[in-house]
Design a protein around this motif. Sequence first.
Motif, PDB file in Angstrom:
ATOM      1  N   ALA A   1       0.856  -1.196   0.000  1.00 41.45           N
ATOM      2  CA  ALA A   1       0.000   0.000   0.000  1.00 41.45           C
ATOM      3  C   ALA A   1       0.888   1.241   0.000  1.00 41.45           C
ATOM      4  O   ALA A   1       1.966   1.230   0.605  1.00 41.45           O
ATOM      5  CB  ALA A   1      -0.905   0.014   1.228  1.00 41.45           C
ATOM      6  N   ILE A   2       0.416   2.286  -0.682  1.00 40.92           N
ATOM      7  CA  ILE A   2       1.198   3.526  -0.775  1.00 40.92           C
ATOM      8  C   ILE A   2       0.357   4.720  -0.366  1.00 40.92           C
ATOM      9  O   ILE A   2      -0.789   4.872  -0.784  1.00 40.92           O
ATOM     10  CB  ILE A   2       1.644   3.815  -2.225  1.00 40.92           C
ATOM     11  CG1 ILE A   2       2.239   2.583  -2.876  1.00 40.92           C
ATOM     12  CG2 ILE A   2       2.648   4.947  -2.258  1.00 40.92           C
ATOM     13  CD1 ILE A   2       2.773   2.854  -4.271  1.00 40.92           C
ATOM     14  N   SER A   3       0.979   5.591   0.422  1.00 38.32           N
ATOM     15  CA  SER A   3       0.362   6.875   0.713  1.00 38.32           C
ATOM     16  C   SER A   3       1.367   7.968   0.378  1.00 38.32           C
ATOM     17  O   SER A   3       2.556   7.840   0.679  1.00 38.32           O
ATOM     18  CB  SER A   3      -0.009   6.947   2.196  1.00 38.32           C
ATOM     19  OG  SER A   3      -0.184   8.305   2.556  1.00 38.32           O
TER      20      SER A   3
ATOM     21  N   ASP B   1      -2.164   9.067   6.871  1.00 38.27           N
ATOM     22  CA  ASP B   1      -2.269   7.751   6.234  1.00 38.27           C
ATOM     23  C   ASP B   1      -3.741   7.384   6.034  1.00 38.27           C
ATOM     24  O   ASP B   1      -4.441   7.092   6.993  1.00 38.27           O
ATOM     25  CB  ASP B   1      -1.569   6.712   7.113  1.00 38.27           C
ATOM     26  CG  ASP B   1      -1.711   5.301   6.565  1.00 38.27           C
ATOM     27  OD1 ASP B   1      -2.275   5.133   5.468  1.00 38.27           O
ATOM     28  OD2 ASP B   1      -1.262   4.362   7.248  1.00 38.27           O
ATOM     29  N   ARG B   2      -4.185   7.370   4.781  1.00 40.40           N
ATOM     30  CA  ARG B   2      -5.550   6.949   4.476  1.00 40.40           C
ATOM     31  C   ARG B   2      -5.554   5.614   3.726  1.00 40.40           C
ATOM     32  O   ARG B   2      -6.540   5.254   3.089  1.00 40.40           O
ATOM     33  CB  ARG B   2      -6.254   8.030   3.635  1.00 40.40           C
ATOM     34  CG  ARG B   2      -6.590   9.301   4.422  1.00 40.40           C
ATOM     35  CD  ARG B   2      -7.219  10.354   3.538  1.00 40.40           C
ATOM     36  NE  ARG B   2      -6.235  10.929   2.651  1.00 40.40           N
ATOM     37  CZ  ARG B   2      -5.556  12.061   2.890  1.00 40.40           C
ATOM     38  NH1 ARG B   2      -5.796  12.760   3.976  1.00 40.40           N
ATOM     39  NH2 ARG B   2      -4.654  12.497   2.034  1.00 40.40           N
ATOM     40  N   ALA B   3      -4.423   4.914   3.768  1.00 39.72           N
ATOM     41  CA  ALA B   3      -4.327   3.649   3.034  1.00 39.72           C
ATOM     42  C   ALA B   3      -3.962   2.485   3.949  1.00 39.72           C
ATOM     43  O   ALA B   3      -3.665   1.396   3.469  1.00 39.72           O
ATOM     44  CB  ALA B   3      -3.299   3.783   1.915  1.00 39.72           C
ATOM     45  N   ALA B   4      -3.996   2.704   5.256  1.00 44.40           N
ATOM     46  CA  ALA B   4      -3.662   1.652   6.235  1.00 44.40           C
ATOM     47  C   ALA B   4      -2.319   0.997   5.899  1.00 44.40           C
ATOM     48  O   ALA B   4      -2.173  -0.225   5.952  1.00 44.40           O
ATOM     49  CB  ALA B   4      -4.782   0.607   6.308  1.00 44.40           C
ATOM     50  N   VAL B   5      -1.322   1.805   5.557  1.00 46.06           N
ATOM     51  CA  VAL B   5      -0.057   1.246   5.066  1.00 46.06           C
ATOM     52  C   VAL B   5       0.615   0.344   6.115  1.00 46.06           C
ATOM     53  O   VAL B   5       1.313  -0.592   5.762  1.00 46.06           O
ATOM     54  CB  VAL B   5       0.944   2.324   4.588  1.00 46.06           C
ATOM     55  CG1 VAL B   5       0.404   3.137   3.436  1.00 46.06           C
ATOM     56  CG2 VAL B   5       1.383   3.216   5.704  1.00 46.06           C
ATOM     57  N   LEU B   6       0.365   0.623   7.399  1.00 47.38           N
ATOM     58  CA  LEU B   6       1.068  -0.152   8.425  1.00 47.38           C
ATOM     59  C   LEU B   6       0.473  -1.546   8.620  1.00 47.38           C
ATOM     60  O   LEU B   6       0.993  -2.341   9.394  1.00 47.38           O
ATOM     61  CB  LEU B   6       1.096   0.618   9.754  1.00 47.38           C
ATOM     62  CG  LEU B   6       1.914   1.916   9.696  1.00 47.38           C
ATOM     63  CD1 LEU B   6       1.829   2.670  11.009  1.00 47.38           C
ATOM     64  CD2 LEU B   6       3.379   1.628   9.352  1.00 47.38           C
ATOM     65  N   PHE B   7      -0.610  -1.847   7.912  1.00 48.24           N
ATOM     66  CA  PHE B   7      -1.156  -3.206   7.968  1.00 48.24           C
ATOM     67  C   PHE B   7      -0.919  -3.951   6.655  1.00 48.24           C
ATOM     68  O   PHE B   7      -1.691  -4.814   6.288  1.00 48.24           O
ATOM     69  CB  PHE B   7      -2.642  -3.181   8.336  1.00 48.24           C
ATOM     70  CG  PHE B   7      -2.864  -3.057   9.823  1.00 48.24           C
ATOM     71  CD1 PHE B   7      -2.526  -4.103  10.670  1.00 48.24           C
ATOM     72  CD2 PHE B   7      -3.385  -1.903  10.384  1.00 48.24           C
ATOM     73  CE1 PHE B   7      -2.713  -4.003  12.048  1.00 48.24           C
ATOM     74  CE2 PHE B   7      -3.576  -1.792  11.756  1.00 48.24           C
ATOM     75  CZ  PHE B   7      -3.237  -2.849  12.594  1.00 48.24           C
ATOM     76  N   HIS B   8       0.161  -3.611   5.988  1.00 47.16           N
ATOM     77  CA  HIS B   8       0.479  -4.297   4.733  1.00 47.16           C
ATOM     78  C   HIS B   8       1.835  -4.995   4.811  1.00 47.16           C
ATOM     79  O   HIS B   8       2.663  -4.661   5.650  1.00 47.16           O
ATOM     80  CB  HIS B   8       0.441  -3.293   3.575  1.00 47.16           C
ATOM     81  CG  HIS B   8      -0.965  -2.928   3.189  1.00 47.16           C
ATOM     82  ND1 HIS B   8      -1.743  -2.070   3.942  1.00 47.16           N
ATOM     83  CD2 HIS B   8      -1.745  -3.354   2.164  1.00 47.16           C
ATOM     84  CE1 HIS B   8      -2.939  -1.968   3.380  1.00 47.16           C
ATOM     85  NE2 HIS B   8      -2.971  -2.734   2.299  1.00 47.16           N
TER      86      HIS B   8
ATOM     87  N   VAL C   1       4.186  -4.723   2.711  1.00 44.95           N
ATOM     88  CA  VAL C   1       5.064  -3.563   2.580  1.00 44.95           C
ATOM     89  C   VAL C   1       4.184  -2.319   2.547  1.00 44.95           C
ATOM     90  O   VAL C   1       3.217  -2.253   1.785  1.00 44.95           O
ATOM     91  CB  VAL C   1       5.937  -3.637   1.311  1.00 44.95           C
ATOM     92  CG1 VAL C   1       6.496  -2.271   0.948  1.00 44.95           C
ATOM     93  CG2 VAL C   1       7.106  -4.597   1.516  1.00 44.95           C
ATOM     94  N   GLY C   2       4.502  -1.371   3.388  1.00 42.89           N
ATOM     95  CA  GLY C   2       3.797  -0.093   3.399  1.00 42.89           C
ATOM     96  C   GLY C   2       4.766   0.997   2.987  1.00 42.89           C
ATOM     97  O   GLY C   2       5.912   1.020   3.438  1.00 42.89           O
ATOM     98  N   LEU C   3       4.310   1.869   2.103  1.00 43.13           N
ATOM     99  CA  LEU C   3       5.193   2.924   1.592  1.00 43.13           C
ATOM    100  C   LEU C   3       4.593   4.282   1.889  1.00 43.13           C
ATOM    101  O   LEU C   3       3.413   4.528   1.596  1.00 43.13           O
ATOM    102  CB  LEU C   3       5.362   2.757   0.070  1.00 43.13           C
ATOM    103  CG  LEU C   3       6.014   1.443  -0.382  1.00 43.13           C
ATOM    104  CD1 LEU C   3       5.901   1.290  -1.893  1.00 43.13           C
ATOM    105  CD2 LEU C   3       7.475   1.396   0.045  1.00 43.13           C
ATOM    106  N   ARG C   4       5.384   5.156   2.467  1.00 46.30           N
ATOM    107  CA  ARG C   4       4.973   6.543   2.683  1.00 46.30           C
ATOM    108  C   ARG C   4       5.915   7.421   1.880  1.00 46.30           C
ATOM    109  O   ARG C   4       7.141   7.323   2.046  1.00 46.30           O
ATOM    110  CB  ARG C   4       5.114   6.938   4.168  1.00 46.30           C
ATOM    111  CG  ARG C   4       4.298   6.123   5.147  1.00 46.30           C
ATOM    112  CD  ARG C   4       2.811   6.338   5.011  1.00 46.30           C
ATOM    113  NE  ARG C   4       2.367   7.705   5.247  1.00 46.30           N
ATOM    114  CZ  ARG C   4       1.897   8.155   6.404  1.00 46.30           C
ATOM    115  NH1 ARG C   4       1.835   7.361   7.445  1.00 46.30           N
ATOM    116  NH2 ARG C   4       1.481   9.404   6.529  1.00 46.30           N
TER     117      ARG C   4
END
Lengths: 567, 88
Positions: free
Chosen positions: A169-171, A176-183, A185-188
Amino acid sequence: MYRYDAFDQGFVAERASQFRDQVSRRLAGDLTEEQFKPLRLQNGLYLQLHAYMLRVAVPYGVLSGGQLRRLAVIARRWDRGLGHFTTRQNIQFNWIKLEDTPDIIDALAEVGMHAIQTSGNCIRNVTADPDAGVAVDEIEDPRVWAEAMRQWSTIHPEFTFMPRKFKIAISGALEDRAAVLFHDVGLRIVKGKGGATGFRVYVGGGQGRTPYVAQEIAAFVPRDEILSYLEAIMRVYNMHGRRDNIYKARIKILVNALGIDEFRRQVEAEWATLDKAAINLPAAELARIAEHFAAKPLVKHPAKAPKVEARRKSDAAFARWMRLNVLPHRVPGYAIVNISLKEPGMIPGDISADQMETVAELAERFGGDELRVTYQQNLVLPTVAVGDLDTVYDALIEAALATANTELITDIIACPGLDYCNLANARSIGIAQDIAKRFADPEKAEAIGPLRLNISGCINACGHHHAGNIGILGVDKKGTEHYQITLGGSPKDDAEVGDIVGPSFTAEALPGAVETVVATYLERRLTQSETFLTAYRRLGKLPFREALYGPEKPRRAAASELEIANV
Amino acid sequence: MPSIVTANDLRSGAVVYLTGAGGWVCDLPHATVVDGADALKGLEALALASVERNEVTAVYAFDVRLVEGLPEPVSVRERIRAAHAPTV
Ligand code: SF4
């Protein structure tokens, strides 16, 4: 938005014709189910309780009006007139016949759509901030990178048979509106020294049986190097991920077994061996993709439209919708409109073919022909002139799509559960409906304030229950459906996995239990602006637990814990 | 416990139930109910032959109770399948 070029179109058309051939060989008996199953799954076709289910990809949640119209055609012609948006920003059709799927896949390919990467142990469809490109707090548009990753990951031979599925997931925004930390790989997207943008990379997050919040593996990877960095992560995972045990196969298990420091060391060592120039996105290709997402010039409008302001004063329901479902746009005079698919009593995420057509028309007439799907199973018109908001609202009322409840307790995420899903322990839709009805009074829901309530029908957690402020998990207790409540989860920057509050409830008792939890919060919140989550973090589990199960006694507590272990 | 053999129709995916004659029906009351391992084996052999003929997929047996002579699935899951519809 991204429009397919001849290469993309050719690829999708070729996949469609391959699948047609595979289906016809299956129907003729030339392929056994064992041989066919991986092929159908690579094209998003599952077998569920009542029928086949086709999961159509909506890459990073972006749709055009024409594409949504095509989904309406599919719903009407080959389903029962309905589609269901999922927490992966995709759409599912629940009543599909195998013999119809080649025609459906062709119909999708004609509008630049497909069902690839919606199943199987590959890099799944990349998800992104639904407000990408229009949010006021955006650093850089994540869609450009989500599209680059789509192109990089699709049928990548190394990443098609991984230990397990892999979700990115990418934000590109501050929030964070993409819940990146529950993926996985999360990308900010972040700004580095000198203002250049890059990615903060998180790894090992996920829900399911063993929920984890992702950990930071790199504070800053220059954006031009992100593909090779991701490839290094994938390599380490592909090498060491547990193929012997499906419950331990996700990257989160590996990251936690090795520890983030050792995992990082291995990724960096791998990265150093890669031919980065061959993997990274060439500048010309980045520019080509970015051009598709370049902001269209917008006609200047005043920030407020008098007729909309007048309506706001005279019409309380419109004012509420403006307050809750309309967000500021990066360009003054425009707004982001959230279309709720959560009318209390309806099925969360479901949309009829007629409603799809209404929304498509609104996108075409008022929204620059673009739509977004959110992981909360709602839709977004990303760019609406403020002077059109009342017209859009009236059209949404006509279509029963004007529910004003964004981020409120009735904006429930719910998976299909035992009404459709082959893996379910319990029903989730009916539970969502029962709870939403208890809070259907919009004034009551708004007075409660922001509250995420998420429901999953089994531990696979497609309904994100771990990340709900109130999470509900369906369990099977000696053949009857029971529901466990978790409290304090969050999918945002302050991501956290919820705590199990106590023994599970029957379907009949559950809505009352949720009311008790909410009443406990309302009694104890310090001010009206102290949200449920903040209050829970301050108060802890105990007052909620006592409200639900009676005063705490040490022995009784021990017995309850035992019961939890048994569900 | 009495049981019934079920599957999904290969072409449509629809829920179907096996009869003693080796055919498949949509209505649960028309399915053949068997009691005992040997009788179930017989039904399963019929089902397997149908799988080989590419008529159905995902074959398995589930428990039922007889209520006034009619079979009623024990599990919620099978009750929902038998209704051919969600409960919402
Ligand atoms: S959480 Fe479980 S029941 Fe719900 S959709 Fe996922 S697998 Fe099915």
